[in-house]
Structure formats: C-alpha cells, structure tokens
Scaffold this motif. Structure first.
Motif, PDB file in Angstrom:
ATOM      1  N   UNK A  16       0.813  -1.220   0.000  1.00 57.46           N
ATOM      2  CA  UNK A  16       0.000   0.000   0.000  1.00 57.46           C
ATOM      3  C   UNK A  16       0.847   1.272   0.000  1.00 57.46           C
ATOM      4  N   UNK A  17       2.105   1.156  -0.364  1.00 55.48           N
ATOM      5  CA  UNK A  17       2.939   2.351  -0.467  1.00 55.48           C
ATOM      6  C   UNK A  17       2.478   3.215  -1.637  1.00 55.48           C
ATOM      7  N   UNK A  18       2.656   4.498  -1.502  1.00 56.82           N
ATOM      8  CA  UNK A  18       2.245   5.443  -2.532  1.00 56.82           C
ATOM      9  C   UNK A  18       3.323   5.548  -3.604  1.00 56.82           C
ATOM     10  N   UNK A  19       3.039   5.007  -4.780  1.00 55.34           N
ATOM     11  CA  UNK A  19       4.025   5.035  -5.857  1.00 55.34           C
ATOM     12  C   UNK A  19       4.203   6.427  -6.449  1.00 55.34           C
ATOM     13  N   UNK A  20       3.296   7.316  -6.145  1.00 60.22           N
ATOM     14  CA  UNK A  20       3.435   8.684  -6.646  1.00 60.22           C
ATOM     15  C   UNK A  20       4.586   9.430  -5.975  1.00 60.22           C
ATOM     16  N   UNK A  21       5.244   8.797  -5.006  1.00 62.34           N
ATOM     17  CA  UNK A  21       6.387   9.422  -4.351  1.00 62.34           C
ATOM     18  C   UNK A  21       7.498   9.728  -5.348  1.00 62.34           C
ATOM     19  N   UNK A  22       7.554   8.959  -6.437  1.00 63.69           N
ATOM     20  CA  UNK A  22       8.588   9.234  -7.443  1.00 63.69           C
ATOM     21  C   UNK A  22       8.426  10.629  -8.029  1.00 63.69           C
ATOM     22  N   UNK A  23       7.181  11.095  -8.086  1.00 62.05           N
ATOM     23  CA  UNK A  23       6.925  12.450  -8.574  1.00 62.05           C
ATOM     24  C   UNK A  23       6.974  13.472  -7.449  1.00 62.05           C
ATOM     25  N   UNK A  24       6.299  13.190  -6.343  1.00 61.60           N
ATOM     26  CA  UNK A  24       6.214  14.180  -5.279  1.00 61.60           C
ATOM     27  C   UNK A  24       7.577  14.482  -4.664  1.00 61.60           C
ATOM     28  N   UNK A  25       8.444  13.475  -4.590  1.00 61.18           N
ATOM     29  CA  UNK A  25       9.782  13.704  -4.050  1.00 61.18           C
ATOM     30  C   UNK A  25      10.556  14.652  -4.947  1.00 61.18           C
ATOM     31  N   UNK A  26      10.362  14.516  -6.255  1.00 62.92           N
ATOM     32  CA  UNK A  26      11.058  15.395  -7.199  1.00 62.92           C
ATOM     33  C   UNK A  26      10.510  16.807  -7.144  1.00 62.92           C
ATOM     34  N   UNK A  27       9.219  16.929  -6.857  1.00 63.38           N
ATOM     35  CA  UNK A  27       8.587  18.244  -6.822  1.00 63.38           C
ATOM     36  C   UNK A  27       8.973  19.041  -5.589  1.00 63.38           C
ATOM     37  N   UNK A  28       9.492  18.338  -4.568  1.00 63.52           N
ATOM     38  CA  UNK A  28       9.787  19.004  -3.306  1.00 63.52           C
ATOM     39  C   UNK A  28      11.194  19.587  -3.243  1.00 63.52           C
ATOM     40  N   UNK A  29      11.686  20.048  -4.397  1.00 62.51           N
ATOM     41  CA  UNK A  29      12.936  20.797  -4.369  1.00 62.51           C
ATOM     42  C   UNK A  29      14.176  19.969  -4.353  1.00 62.51           C
ATOM     43  N   UNK A  30      14.309  18.977  -5.231  1.00 62.25           N
ATOM     44  CA  UNK A  30      15.499  18.148  -5.231  1.00 62.25           C
ATOM     45  C   UNK A  30      16.283  18.280  -6.516  1.00 62.25           C
TER      46      UNK A  30
END
Length: 334
Positions: free
Chosen positions: A240-254
């Motif tokens: 049940x992990x959120x696979x959208x983390x690949x996008x959200x992590x990039x959006x958070x200033x990396x």
C-alpha cells in the motif's frame, strides 16, 4: 540485471509502440539504467527510500553513492537476515541493499550483488573500495543465468527488478532463485505488480516496460512462477505504499541547485547555481571537486521525474500498479 510506478529516468526514451523481443528489452533497460547516479543533493533518493520503509540508521550506514532512488520497497524488512548467512541481491545496482545486508550477516556471512549492467557493477565495486566491507562481492550477470554455484544462499532478495525481466524469461529468474538457495532458504522480494489488466497499447510500450509498468506481473502470475519453481509457503502482500512518491519527491525541491536551504550549504558557487538549473545543465552544478556524486551531466532519478507525466499521461501510478512484498521458501527436501 536495476527500476504505474514508472521509474522516471526510464521514461525519457521514446514511447513508440513496438513488438518487444527480449533482446530489445534488455538493450533498452541497459541503456536507460546504466547512467543513473545519485542526484547532487541526495534528498530525492532519501525521500524515496524512507517512503518505502528504510530507516535513518540504514541509510546512514552505507556508502554515499549507493542509494539511487530505484527502490519500490524494502526487501530486507522481510528477509530477517541473521549473522553468518549468505544473501544474494538480484539486480543490485550500485549496492544499496547489498551493503545494508552485509552489516546484518556480519563478517562470518556474505552479501553478494548480481547485476547485468557493467556500469552498475563498476559503481558498486567503486563503492566497495570506499569501505572495509570484506564480506561484499559483486557479480556481473543476468538474473536468468547467474554465474554462481547451486545451494549458495540462505536468502535471496531483489528490489524492483523482476518486473524488468521479459515475460518469456521470467520463469528462468525464479528457477535460478530456487537453484541458488540452500534447502530451507527463502526469497524476500519487493517488486511492482499490476493491480489490473494493462491495455494492449501499454503492454507494447517500450518506455512503460523499462519504466516498470508494462512488464509488471499480476499476483496470480507471480504465484504461478513461484509454484512452478517449486517454492512453498508463498506470501504476497500489497504494501500500500504510494508510488506517486517518485513524482512528489522530485517536486519538493530536489534539483541540482536544491531548495533555498540546501543552496546555502551546497557545493555550488553562486555562479554555478545561476546556471545549473537550466535544462541542459541539471547535473553539472558541482563539477569534479564536489564531494557529492550527482555531477558532470549524469542522469539521476530526480532530474528525470518531472518528465514523467508528460511522457506517458498517467497521473496516478497507484491506479495501475502497486508495491508488493513477496516471500517464499525452498523446501528442505525437493
């Protein structure tokens, strides 16, 4: 052997629909996977790893350039490694899980990484050279034909790699796991599995394949592969992990210039910061004098993640696929 949960760096390739043969798939995976390096700040990779269950302690205890943001789970949480065991990581990349596993099995044990990509093996060995990990070894080879003897391992792990094996050869990978395990040995796998039947066009899309979607098996197919290889005690769980983390992590200033806070302490001079966020210079910010490793125009997950939605038009990865934990045991007697 490295990741819809589409690994963003793989989606820069063309989305042309083709009939995919095994050689073409391997060629595309090698082409897109080999150049991946850590982003210049490393924040993206840390965010992704933590989202899939890795602890601060685990991340702090490994060589700096091993975590490339390619995980889709934490197979070590399921593996329950013990002192003195031998563990093999299939599709080991730069050695992320291998080095964590090496600490758990201790000097009396052994942690072996297997990867088909020569560049990744070189990166892994370079990381090994920075440590005193005498119980670590890296082997170049496809996970469908591994150059290691029978009954080598107590445990086999893999992190978001089996889905990249062509469908015609997937059974070979599970057969190799069985061959390499000692009787009573176990597999602990984190992988991307399909939540629903993919469309015909999605299955033929090479960009989606090397991005970990088109090659994703359904739970029933995974069970069949394991049973045909003679594994028992099967357990397949949706994490049940959120696979959208690949996008959200990039959006958070990396990006290579980092967030405002990161810029203060980054390796970039003011002059370099002014240019490093241009599209054609995303990973050249730090140059060779830096202590970080996402430099000199190398590709990183962070630098490619924002291209994902535009490339394939999928806004919610969780709709099509999920991060699953897989466990199975080789019987004591065949």
């Amino acid at each position: 052997m490295t990741k819809h949960v589409i690994h963003p760096q793989y989606l820069a390739s063309s989305a042309t629909f083709v009939t995919m043969e095994s050689k073409e798939i391997y060629d595309q995976v090698n082409k897109q996977y080999g150049p991946i390096d850590k982003s210049s700040t490393g924040q993206y990779e840390q965010t992704v790893a933590k989202a899939f269950g890795y602890t601060e302690e685990e991340l702090a205890g490994i060589p700096d350039c091993t975590n490339l943001g390619l995980s889709c789970g934490n197979p070590l949480a399921l593996a329950k490694l013990r002192e003195g065991e031998t563990v093999i990581d299939l599709g080991s990349g730069a050695g992320f899980d291998v080095f964590i596993a090496a600490k758990r099995v201790g000097l009396s044990g052994k942690s072996i990484g297997v990867d088909m990509n020569k560049n990744m093996i070189e990166k892994a060995n370079a990381n090994k050279a920075k440590t005193n990990a005498e119980n670590v070894e890296f082997v170049e080879g496809a996970i469908t034909s591994i150059p290691l003897p029978d009954n080598t391992a107590d445990c086999i792990i893999s992190n978001c790699v089996i889905n990249l094996v062509p469908a015609a050869e997937k059974q070979l990978a599970f057969n190799e796991m069985y061959r390499l395990l000692k009787p009573g040995g176990r597999v602990a796998i984190s992988d991307i599995l399909a939540r629903k039947e993919l469309t015909k066009d999605m299955k033929k899309n090479i960009a989606l394949y090397v991005g970990c979607i088109s090659g994703a098996s359904q739970v029933s197919e995974y069970e069949t592969y394991l049973k045909k290889a003679n594994f028992g005690d099967l357990l397949i769980i949706d994490s049940k992990n959120d696979l959208n983390v690949y996008l959200t992590a990039a959006e958070n200033g990396t990006s290579c210039c980092g967030t405002a806070a990161e810029k203060v302490s980054s390796c970039c001079s003011a002059e370099k910061q002014a240019t490093c966020c241009k599209p054609n210079q995303k990973e050249s910010c730090c140059q060779s004098g830096s202590s970080t490793c996402g430099c000199q125009n190398k590709t990183s997950m962070a630098s490619e993640a924002k291209n994902l939605a535009a490339s394939i038009g999928i806004m919610d990865f969780n709709e099509w696929a999920g991060s699953f934990q897989v466990y199975a045991v080789k019987p004591m007697t065949s």
